[in-house]
Structures are given as C-alpha cells and as structure tokens.
Scaffold this motif. Structure first.
Motif: not given
Length: 459
Positions: A211-216, A97-104, A266-276
């Motif tokens: 924006w930072l973490r799509s788990t929420i 997710e790009p939110g932390y990059g935007l905050l930085l 998509m509104v999640t990061r592209g790693a959902v199934w990698h995490s699975f």
C-alpha cells in the motif's frame, strides 16, 4: 525461545540503546531536512484530505504552496500551520501509492498534523530492526555474528537518515527484514499452528507495505514459492495459499479504489514508466534523457502537450515510447540492466563507474557522509568482498543463506530493468551486513586461533 530473553545478552541491549540514541540524534540534526520533500508533501496532503472526509484526493495548488513555504524558510513546517485555500480543486492522487497518507492520517487523528509522530514511530521500528538483525545473525552463523550484524545496522547512517525522514521508503526496509526473519523462523518451526501464523504475518507485512510502495508487490509471489523450498509439498501448498489469500484480501481495497477512480486495473502507482525514463537518464542514452523528474516531464509535454503529468494519459505516452526504445535499442537497454545490477551490489564503485551523473547524492545507497571519496570507495569494496565471502562461508547452511539473500535477489531482478536509487539499495543493504558479519566473525576466529597456537608454541 527468543534469544534476547535469555541471560547473557547485555551486549545487544547496549547496541539497541546506542542505536536508538543515534537515531534520535540524527533526527535532531536533520529535523528540517527537505530532501525528497516533493514526495512526502503529497502524502501529507493526502492525509489532510482523508481527515477531512474527502478520500484519496489532493490539491496540487496547496501542495505548491506548502513546498514554497518550506523552501523559502528552509523549515519543515507542520501542515496544520499552513492553512489551505478557502476554495479547493481536488483530484484523485494517481502518481503515488496512498498507504503512507493513510498511515499519516491515523497518526494525525491522534497526535495532530505534525511530522514528529511518524518520524518517532519509524525510529522505534528501525530500532526494533536491530534486534531482528541480531536474531538473524545468530540463526545464520552464531551469537557473535548476530552482535556484529546488529552493531553494523545500528550505525548505518544512510538507513538511519531514511528512517528519520517522513518518507515511505523506510517501510520497505522494515518489510524485507521482518519477512526474512519470519522465513528463518519458519525453517526452525515444527508446529503447524505457528507456521500458519508466520504465513499470515508474512502476507500482512508485505500487503501493508505494498500500500505504501508497489516495488514490493511481486515479492509476495516469491515468498509463496519459497514455501515449497522449506516444507513438504502438501504443507507448502497450504502455506502459500494462505500467503496469497491474505495478501489479496488486504490489497483488494486499493484495487477497487483504482478501478473506481481511474477506470483501469492497477495496483501500482501511476509512475512506472516515468521511473523507467528516469532510469534511462542514469546513463548516456540515445534520447538525451536526464535523471530529473522536471526534465522528463518537460521533455514529453513539449512533444505531447495533451499528456499532463500525473495522469493515466501521461503514463500511456511514456509506456509507448519506452516500448519503442526497447525495440530500437535492445542491446543498449540490456547493458543498462547489468550496470544497474552492479550498482545495487556495489553502490559507490558502481555509481562512479557507470552512472552518467555520479554526483547526485540520491544515486548512492551507502555512506553519504563527510568522508573522502577514496575512503568511501575503499569501504564499498570491503563490504562487497565481505558480502561474497560471507555467502561462501555459509555454503554448508545454503538454505538459510539463500533465504537471507532473497531480498537482494528480488531487487536485482525487479529494479535493475527500471530504475535504482540509494533508497532502494538501503532497503536491502541489511543482507550485505549479515554476510559481512559472518566474514568478520570468521576472520576474528582465525586470528584468535593463530594467536593461541603462537602462544602455545612459545610455552
């Protein structure tokens, strides 16, 4: 009136000051810690390109150079001291997710490309969470419980380590605590204007964190439905509509960007199934999978060379194979869900009982400090017992107790089926601390009562 503004609360002020000093101390001791460096280096690279007007893109070669520099020197060198190559190949960031990059980028625009700015900001916010813990403890039980809850959070070393690290996961903790605080305030409010402001605040906090973490991400639906638990149907309908509307409005730019960059909704990061598959690797499994990003990438790219890591094609392959696993081994998979749930409730005991590799420090979420294994197991067991006892003691205030427990229930339902690491557990461990504080206060009151009775009998 906010309790902290009343007289006679010097105790919580001391706890807050002590918590701040402890966080600054941990920052100094762990300033050059490179744990999870592969995660936050991507956000730093995003921020660099945002500041240069290039958008949400990264240079994978420069990321490798940064990591090599850090690891060779064992130092978290600031990005402004690592010049990029003269010619760059940039690609949209898909895996995070790009939110932390935007905050930085916002902070670095003001203070320069140095990690200290985001770390100090997170320390200040995490210190503010101590006050919210105090307030929530008072709301659920009494002032002493609030002090216990604040004190426990102030010295919770794993959460402090999470807050001082330049990593996005600390913000999920902040979002859960703030939204729970708002819900408790909503139960006490009888002012319509204040209720609207609280609803907007809830949506704002959850949307920015998404924006930072799509788990929420799905948590906003839970919060909107919770309105019907707290208010009349007509009032709850309006408040839930506000929550959903504000949330969608704030998150929609991310959706538009992903549709434009990747051609998919998509509104999640592209790693959902990698995490699975990382979750599969937490247990002995039919595929010989390991809980390692490197192992997972190597495993699938050997079998599907065209599916490159960090691309939609890679996730599609992992999704197809995950669905195949679910159809071939449904009972094994169901058992992993229950075992992860046990780890969320009891991190140390659950990890050592169920996880294949219990030595991985990121698998736990409690007390990764220099104590013996048996002491850690004992503390973990004590905290689980006080969690359950505190929840039972609050049965007459069941509505408030359920609101406090909501982040824990949400995490059990959403992460148990996929993947759980210590950072996820720390995000909701404040729930355990609040109910533990209720138990401690109840125990002290019982001891004091028996002591007074014994004294009176002697007289």
């Amino acid at each position: 009136m906010i309790p902290f503004l009343r007289k006679g609360h010097g105790g919580v002020l001391l706890i807050i000051i002590g918590g701040l000093l402890l966080r600054l101390t941990v920052l100094a001791l762990k300033y050059n810690s490179l744990e999870l460096d592969a995660s936050f280096v991507v956000q730093g690279e995003l921020a660099r390109n945002i500041l240069n007007g290039r958008g949400l893109v990264v240079n994978q070669q420069h990321i490798s150079t940064i990591l090599q520099t850090w690891r060779s020197t064992s130092t978290l060198v600031d990005l402004e001291d690592i010049p990029p190559p003269s010619s760059e190949y940039l690609e949209p960031e898909y895996f995070n997710e790009p939110g932390y990059g935007l905050l930085l980028a916002g902070l670095w625009k003001i203070f320069g490309q140095r990690w200290i700015s985001i770390r100090l900001l997170q320390i200040l916010i995490d210190t503010g969470m101590i006050f919210l813990m105090f307030t929530m403890g008072m709301c659920v039980w009494n002032r002493t419980t609030g002090l216990f809850a604040a004190g426990l959070y102030a010295v919770l070393i794993p959460q402090i380590e999470l807050a001082v690290r330049p990593h996005r996961d600390a913000w999920v903790t902040f979002a859960f605590i703030v939204s729970t605080f708002f819900l408790l305030q909503l139960t006490l409010s009888r002012q319509k204007r204040k209720e609207v402001l609280i609803a907007v605040g809830i949506a704002f906090v959850v949307a920015l964190t998404a924006w930072l973490r799509s788990t929420i991400l799905v948590y906003v639906v839970v919060l909107a439905l919770t309105m019907f638990f707290l208010k009349s149907f007509r009032r709850a309908t309006m408040l839930s509509a506000i929550v959903i509307t504000v949330f969608v409005a704030l998150l929609s730019p991310l959706l538009v960007r992903n549709c434009t960059a990747f051609g998919k909704f998509m509104v999640t990061r592209g790693a959902v199934w990698h995490s699975f598959w990382a979750g599969v690797g937490q247990f002995r499994n039919p595929y010989g999978m390991k809980e390692s990003d490197e192992f997972i990438v190597k495993y699938f790219q050997q079998r599907y060379p065209s599916a490159h890591y960090g691309t939609p094609e890679y996730e599609d392959v992992l999704k197809d194979k995950a669905l195949k696993l679910l159809s071939e081994h449904p009972w094994w998979y169901a058992s992993t869900v229950f075992r992860r749930a046990a780890v969320i409730i009891s991190p140390k005991i659950g990890r050592e009982t169920f996880f294949e590799d219990s030595s991985r420090p990121t698998n736990t979420g409690i007390l990764n400090v220099g104590l013996s294994r048996w002491i850690l197991l004992l503390i973990d067991g004590l905290m689980v017992a006080t969690l359950l006892t505190g929840f039972w003691l609050c049965r007459k205030k069941w509505r408030l107790a359920l609101l406090v427990a909501l982040p824990l229930v949400y995490t059990l339902l959403t992460l148990s089926p996929f993947y759980v690491v210590g950072r996820n557990i720390m995000n909701i461990y404040f729930v355990t601390l609040i109910f533990a504080a209720v138990s401690f206060d109840f125990l002290i009151q019982k001891v004091e009562t028996r002591f007074r009775v014994a004294q009176s009998e002697e007289v």
